[in-house]
Design a protein around this motif. Structure first.
Motif, PDB file in Angstrom:
ATOM      1  N   THR A   1       1.937  17.529 -17.615  1.00 43.20           N
ATOM      2  CA  THR A   1       1.321  16.490 -16.793  1.00 43.20           C
ATOM      3  C   THR A   1       1.261  15.155 -17.516  1.00 43.20           C
ATOM      4  N   ARG A   2       0.845  15.165 -18.782  1.00 41.69           N
ATOM      5  CA  ARG A   2       0.695  13.897 -19.519  1.00 41.69           C
ATOM      6  C   ARG A   2       2.042  13.221 -19.758  1.00 41.69           C
ATOM      7  N   ILE A   3       3.062  13.992 -20.056  1.00 43.94           N
ATOM      8  CA  ILE A   3       4.380  13.401 -20.266  1.00 43.94           C
ATOM      9  C   ILE A   3       4.943  12.901 -18.938  1.00 43.94           C
ATOM     10  N   SER A   4       4.761  13.663 -17.865  1.00 44.54           N
ATOM     11  CA  SER A   4       5.288  13.279 -16.555  1.00 44.54           C
ATOM     12  C   SER A   4       4.670  11.982 -16.049  1.00 44.54           C
ATOM     13  N   HIS A   5       3.370  11.793 -16.309  1.00 43.04           N
ATOM     14  CA  HIS A   5       2.652  10.694 -15.669  1.00 43.04           C
ATOM     15  C   HIS A   5       2.215   9.588 -16.621  1.00 43.04           C
ATOM     16  N   SER A   6       2.455   9.737 -17.914  1.00 44.42           N
ATOM     17  CA  SER A   6       2.136   8.663 -18.857  1.00 44.42           C
ATOM     18  C   SER A   6       3.317   7.708 -18.972  1.00 44.42           C
ATOM     19  N   GLN A   7       3.022   6.458 -19.314  1.00 39.89           N
ATOM     20  CA  GLN A   7       4.052   5.431 -19.414  1.00 39.89           C
ATOM     21  C   GLN A   7       4.300   5.031 -20.865  1.00 39.89           C
ATOM     22  N   SER A   8       5.543   4.753 -21.166  1.00 40.45           N
ATOM     23  CA  SER A   8       5.894   4.149 -22.449  1.00 40.45           C
ATOM     24  C   SER A   8       7.223   3.408 -22.280  1.00 40.45           C
ATOM     25  N   ILE A   9       7.531   2.563 -23.255  1.00 42.33           N
ATOM     26  CA  ILE A   9       8.730   1.738 -23.195  1.00 42.33           C
ATOM     27  C   ILE A   9       9.974   2.592 -23.437  1.00 42.33           C
ATOM     28  N   VAL A  10      11.009   2.352 -22.629  1.00 44.56           N
ATOM     29  CA  VAL A  10      12.286   3.040 -22.832  1.00 44.56           C
ATOM     30  C   VAL A  10      13.406   2.007 -22.888  1.00 44.56           C
ATOM     31  N   GLN A  11      14.440   2.351 -23.629  1.00 37.43           N
ATOM     32  CA  GLN A  11      15.649   1.534 -23.717  1.00 37.43           C
ATOM     33  C   GLN A  11      16.643   2.055 -22.692  1.00 37.43           C
ATOM     34  N   LEU A  12      17.059   1.195 -21.777  1.00 35.47           N
ATOM     35  CA  LEU A  12      17.958   1.619 -20.711  1.00 35.47           C
ATOM     36  C   LEU A  12      19.416   1.413 -21.105  1.00 35.47           C
ATOM     37  N   SER A  13      20.276   2.248 -20.546  1.00 35.61           N
ATOM     38  CA  SER A  13      21.717   2.150 -20.793  1.00 35.61           C
ATOM     39  C   SER A  13      22.454   2.161 -19.462  1.00 35.61           C
ATOM     40  N   GLU A  14      23.748   1.943 -19.517  1.00 39.19           N
ATOM     41  CA  GLU A  14      24.568   1.972 -18.318  1.00 39.19           C
ATOM     42  C   GLU A  14      24.866   3.420 -17.913  1.00 39.19           C
ATOM     43  N   ARG A  15      25.274   3.587 -16.688  1.00 39.75           N
ATOM     44  CA  ARG A  15      25.632   4.914 -16.186  1.00 39.75           C
ATOM     45  C   ARG A  15      26.965   5.347 -16.773  1.00 39.75           C
ATOM     46  N   LYS A  16      27.028   6.617 -17.174  1.00 33.93           N
ATOM     47  CA  LYS A  16      28.252   7.202 -17.688  1.00 33.93           C
ATOM     48  C   LYS A  16      29.064   7.761 -16.536  1.00 33.93           C
ATOM     49  N   SER A  17      30.335   7.508 -16.542  1.00 36.46           N
ATOM     50  CA  SER A  17      31.209   8.046 -15.506  1.00 36.46           C
ATOM     51  C   SER A  17      31.657   9.442 -15.906  1.00 36.46           C
ATOM     52  N   VAL A  18      31.235  10.430 -15.146  1.00 36.55           N
ATOM     53  CA  VAL A  18      31.573  11.825 -15.455  1.00 36.55           C
ATOM     54  C   VAL A  18      32.310  12.422 -14.252  1.00 36.55           C
ATOM     55  N   PRO A  19      33.593  12.615 -14.349  1.00 30.87           N
ATOM     56  CA  PRO A  19      34.341  13.184 -13.218  1.00 30.87           C
ATOM     57  C   PRO A  19      33.967  14.646 -12.986  1.00 30.87           C
ATOM     58  N   LEU A  20      34.176  15.107 -11.779  1.00 29.79           N
ATOM     59  CA  LEU A  20      33.937  16.511 -11.463  1.00 29.79           C
ATOM     60  C   LEU A  20      34.813  17.400 -12.329  1.00 29.79           C
ATOM     61  N   LYS A  21      34.239  18.499 -12.824  1.00 32.18           N
ATOM     62  CA  LYS A  21      35.042  19.488 -13.526  1.00 32.18           C
ATOM     63  C   LYS A  21      35.922  20.209 -12.497  1.00 32.18           C
ATOM     64  N   PRO A  22      37.106  20.599 -12.861  1.00 30.39           N
ATOM     65  CA  PRO A  22      37.971  21.311 -11.902  1.00 30.39           C
ATOM     66  C   PRO A  22      37.323  22.614 -11.446  1.00 30.39           C
ATOM     67  N   TYR A  23      37.436  22.904 -10.155  1.00 29.81           N
ATOM     68  CA  TYR A  23      36.923  24.179  -9.676  1.00 29.81           C
ATOM     69  C   TYR A  23      37.996  25.252  -9.833  1.00 29.81           C
ATOM     70  N   LYS A  24      37.598  26.360 -10.430  1.00 27.12           N
ATOM     71  CA  LYS A  24      38.513  27.468 -10.637  1.00 27.12           C
ATOM     72  C   LYS A  24      37.824  28.762 -10.213  1.00 27.12           C
ATOM     73  N   LYS A  25      38.451  29.492  -9.346  1.00 24.87           N
ATOM     74  CA  LYS A  25      37.898  30.782  -8.944  1.00 24.87           C
ATOM     75  C   LYS A  25      37.879  31.712 -10.141  1.00 24.87           C
ATOM     76  N   ASP A  26      36.693  32.272 -10.436  1.00 20.74           N
ATOM     77  CA  ASP A  26      36.541  33.131 -11.615  1.00 20.74           C
ATOM     78  C   ASP A  26      35.532  34.222 -11.270  1.00 20.74           C
ATOM     79  N   VAL A  27      36.023  35.305 -10.730  1.00 19.54           N
ATOM     80  CA  VAL A  27      35.161  36.387 -10.270  1.00 19.54           C
ATOM     81  C   VAL A  27      34.390  37.010 -11.425  1.00 19.54           C
ATOM     82  N   GLN A  28      35.040  37.167 -12.580  1.00 18.07           N
ATOM     83  CA  GLN A  28      34.371  37.793 -13.726  1.00 18.07           C
ATOM     84  C   GLN A  28      33.166  36.967 -14.194  1.00 18.07           C
TER      85      GLN A  28
END
Length: 575
Positions: free
Chosen positions: A160-187
């Motif tokens: 609760t205290r971490i979720s609702h307490s405030q402190s200063i943060v350093q912001l960065s830009e968004r990282k571009s992360v492409p979708l991982k390839p989908y591969k059928k893998d029953v095992q």
């Protein structure tokens, strides 16, 4: 760029910066704001799911589909999601999967205290625990990286205290992360027994690699100071301990499961007296003791409630300049808001002296004085099953005096299963659904019955009447809770009926409708001091020598007190 953020907002920012594209949740304090903030980022699909299990399954599907995804919930929500949690540990991930869980030490808004670190150990899933908003942002990003590197979901444990307490943060830009390839893998992705046995070996091997990582990862660090006292700690407890013992030596843990055994043994050998300071259960302490290390922990720190600088100081018998003064403030118990439509229903139930099995929501406050009209409250969706259990234990004559009360959001969460059980097993339980058209207790989040999605856009709405009729309920009634005469008549009739029925008390939350524009007025000359208007527990009505004292600032003009007054001492007037 820097910004002041609460922990939950920092999680959301970390999700965005990490390039995630899917976020799911069911609202639950103290975790709710995570997904509310995420919904503000247009690059991320976000949703309120009907419950935490569904939210977890959608996030898992997104991960298998190659996307970085996060699912957020409070600690008791993880109980609902535990089934897919343990299995996804075996399956692993494709796109990174983060499970953000907010524990509630002190039970500020929960029915129990629960330590998510035990879930991490039981499911063999790594767990990170931040100590401020900057770490919360950084750990969220790290969790995605670890998830993909080690083929595992990662739990981000907040409090609760971490979720609702405030402190200063350093912001960065968004990282571009492409979708991982989908591969059928029953095992890998189909957990039939044969596949699961093979995957279990991989889970154990993965945990050994994670234990090696814990020894050198940057979020676990030693801060050498006075070696007379060494403290192993994490999360918000690190901040508390540093306030009162800044000179001590610290092993500050951010990677909690698995623990870095070699680092802990080295730190313990370097100090004279070793303490573990952690909230709730002795998770770290017990493991350290199992390695033969002498440590002091829960023998002086409670397993109950939140810790604080003052509590830690007193437990260590240390003086601190920041000791908190003893409070003399009066208790302020929670109360239903002025104009809350639930109040009228509970007043009627109390008048009838029925046994009421309750549920999780604003309406749980109906248990308190002066309404005094709830007998049980266990967990989300439990009211209906509990009522049926009472019926099966004590017979139908007893069941005629029992009703189950549940909110609209909670009914869609897990209540519908209980109602199906009543029909299937031929119970006669009367179920009352308090439909205020929103998820009220956690701050007005939409759900499948509101007709809007998380972003407020139009969405198909569940028809509660048709829904309960479709599972075999033949008697369904929609009633305005402020029509006290009809409410009394319908409840009396349906509790005597020897088959199941549902009463939907429907009126929107007054915090949405913002009142009527009227105010209640008191006529002193007509008052007989019967005290009937005081029995509804409205915070806009003060008891002035058994006469109502109307606070015009709080009054929303619902008219319930006016309807109750038989002597015309109260009336409504527009303002």
């Amino acid at each position: 760029m820097q910004e002041l953020l609460i922990g939950n907002a920092a999680v959301a920012r970390g999700v965005w910066e990490a390039g995630a594209t899917v976020a799911t949740a069911y609202p639950g304090t103290p975790s709710t704001e995570i997904t509310e903030y995420i919904a503000g980022y247009q690059e991320i699909y976000s949703e309120w799911a009907p419950n935490e299990k569904v939210a977890m399954e959608v996030a898992i599907g997104a991960s298998i589909g190659g996307a970085r995804s996060i699912v957020s919930m409070k600690h008791v929500g993880l109980n609902v999601a535990a089934d897919p949690l343990f299995t996804i540990s075996y399956i692993g991930t494709s796109g990174g999967l983060v499970i953000a869980v907010a524990d509630d030490p002190g039970m500020h808004s929960s029915q129990n205290e629960q330590d998510t670190r035990y879930y991490a150990r039981a499911s063999h899933i790594p767990l990170l625990e931040p100590a401020d908003s900057q770490e919360t942002l950084d750990f969220t990003k790290l969790a995605f990286e670890l998830s993909e590197l080690y083929d595992t979901p990662v739990i981000l444990r907040l409090t609760t205290r971490i979720s609702h307490s405030q402190s200063i943060v350093q912001l960065s830009e968004r990282k571009s992360v492409p979708l991982k390839p989908y591969k059928k893998d029953v095992q890998k992705n189909v957990m039939m027994p044969a596949m699961a046995r093979a995957r279990h070996h991989l889970v154990e091997a993965r945990e050994k690699k994670l234990a090696e990582y814990a020894e050198t990862c940057p979020v676990n660090r030693i801060e050498w100071g006075d070696r007379d006292i060494g403290i192993i700690t994490s999360g918000t407890c690190y901040q508390y301990a540093k306030e009162i013992l800044p000179q001590a030596s610290y092993l500050k843990l951010g990677f909690i499961n698995p623990l870095p055994r070699k680092m802990i043994e080295m730190f313990a050998a370097g100090v004279k007296k070793l303490y573990v300071i952690e909230e709730l259960e002795p998770v770290i302490e017990d493991q350290v003791k199992s390695w033969g290390i002498n440590v002091t922990g829960k023998d002086i720190f409670s397993v109950q409630g939140e810790l604080s600088s003052r509590i830690i100081s007193e437990a260590l018998r240390q003086e601190t300049a920041n000791s908190l003064p003893a409070t003399t403030l009066p208790a302020r118990p929670p109360v239903l808001c002025p104009g809350c439509p639930h109040r009228a229903v509970f007043y009627t139930l109390n008048t009838l002296k029925l046994t009421v099995t309750g549920d999780i929501g604003c309406y749980t406050l109906g248990a308190l004085s002066p309404l005094n009209s709830m007998d049980t409250c266990i967990c989300m969706g439990a009211s209906i099953g509990t009522a049926l259990g009472m019926e099966k234990a004590r017979g139908r004559d007893f069941a005629e005096r029992v009703v189950a009360v549940i909110g609209d959001s909670t009914f869609l969460h897990t209540g519908i299963n209980g109602l199906m059980d009543v029909v299937y097993n031929q119970g006669i339980t009367t179920t009352i659904i308090l439909d205020n058209s929103i998820t009220g207790m956690t701050g007005h989040q939409n759900h499948p019955g509101t007709g809007k999605n998380i972003k407020g856009a139009p969405s198909p709405s569940v028809d509660l009447v048709k829904l309960v009729e479709s599972i075999g309920i033949n008697h369904v009634y929609v009633v305005d809770p402020y029509n006290l005469e009809e409410a009394l008549k319908v409840i009396e009739r349906e509790t005597e009926r020897h088959e199941p029925s549902v009463i939907i008390f429907r009126r929107p939350c007054f915090l949405i409708t913002k009142g009527t524009g009227d105010k209640a007025l008191f006529n002193n000359n007509n008052c007989t001091e019967c005290g009937k208007c005081l029995k509804i527990g409205c915070p806009a009505i003060a008891n002035n020598k058994n006469r109502p004292d109307i606070n015009p600032v709080l009054c929303v003009g619902c008219g319930l007190c006016v309807e109750l007054c038989e002597h015309n001492a109260l009336s409504l007037k527009g303002v």
